[in-house]
Design an enzyme around this catalytic site. Sequence first.
Site, PDB file in Angstrom:
ATOM      1  N   TYR A 180      -0.143  -2.697   2.560  1.00 20.96           N
ATOM      2  CA  TYR A 180       0.280  -3.921   3.245  1.00 20.96           C
ATOM      3  C   TYR A 180      -0.784  -5.017   3.158  1.00 20.96           C
ATOM      4  O   TYR A 180      -0.474  -6.144   2.768  1.00 20.96           O
ATOM      5  CB  TYR A 180       0.649  -3.627   4.701  1.00 20.96           C
ATOM      6  CG  TYR A 180       2.053  -3.085   4.885  1.00 20.96           C
ATOM      7  CD1 TYR A 180       2.721  -2.426   3.849  1.00 20.96           C
ATOM      8  CD2 TYR A 180       2.710  -3.203   6.098  1.00 20.96           C
ATOM      9  CE1 TYR A 180       3.993  -1.923   4.019  1.00 20.96           C
ATOM     10  CE2 TYR A 180       3.995  -2.707   6.281  1.00 20.96           C
ATOM     11  CZ  TYR A 180       4.623  -2.062   5.237  1.00 20.96           C
ATOM     12  OH  TYR A 180       5.892  -1.559   5.412  1.00 20.96           O
ATOM     13  N   GLU A 187      -0.303 -12.018  -2.140  1.00 26.25           N
ATOM     14  CA  GLU A 187       0.658 -13.094  -1.904  1.00 26.25           C
ATOM     15  C   GLU A 187      -0.050 -14.396  -1.549  1.00 26.25           C
ATOM     16  O   GLU A 187       0.282 -15.473  -2.069  1.00 26.25           O
ATOM     17  CB  GLU A 187       1.620 -12.695  -0.781  1.00 26.25           C
ATOM     18  CG  GLU A 187       2.575 -11.567  -1.168  1.00 26.25           C
ATOM     19  CD  GLU A 187       3.392 -11.079   0.014  1.00 26.25           C
ATOM     20  OE1 GLU A 187       3.635 -11.885   0.945  1.00 26.25           O
ATOM     21  OE2 GLU A 187       3.780  -9.890   0.031  1.00 26.25           O
TER      22      GLU A 187
END
Length: 261
Positions: A180, A187
């Site tokens: 994660y 991102e």
Amino acid sequence: AVVSTQSTGSFGSVCMSSTCTIHVITTPIQNKRRRSFQMGLAKVYLIVYNVVQALGWGFILFQLVNHYYIEKRGPETVWSVVGKNVQIFQYAAFLEIVHALIGIVKTPVVTTFVQVFSRLAIVFIASIAPPAAQAWPITLTLIAWSVTEIIRYSFYAFNQIQYVPYLLGWLRYTTFIVLYPAGVSGELLTIWNAKDYVNEHNLYSIEMPNSWNFEFSLYNALRFSPILYILFFPQLYLHMFAQRKKFISGGETTQENKKTN
């Protein structure tokens, strides 16, 4: 006479003048059978959807490994190799919003929308901004996504048949600890790599004045998007730790499984 049928079951009729309406009375048993049939169809559909997604992301991971370790190529060309497949399977994740809306899974619609939309935004950015698609952060993002989705969709598929192998559950509630943050880091860096290109080429910007009396700047949206990550990522991350604690302690996670499909 004009006859209209409203549902299926036992028949009763009401006639007034030249018009006769046939009312069909359904029994509790018929309703139960109908619900059972609909639930069965939904379960089959969800199994197929999750299996296809797991296989799709597995193929993307294979492409990434082949690109770097077999063909010995760099990040500059990785999007040209995997981009189309990433678009197909990530855009297909939009169906998860539909699943939540129509109630075949019990995931909150807003949470699902935020998670899916953030992924779709990254795919869109990589598709329009070469600097984002040709730098190493997109590879970090795709590796994190691929491994996560292979595990997640496999987990959901097995959960539909009420049998989740312990190893798969352990991977689901352990690998996120690294994947994660890695995915979010990739991102954010992808957004950073794209913003100047978007600004220089004035991509997807609507300036005033115009007939809609509306202004939008994709560049500014990218600049301020990290705020959304700050707001939502800690909640998701801490939620997963809570679920991991429940799983490790042997607690029941079926309800969470249903809610996060």
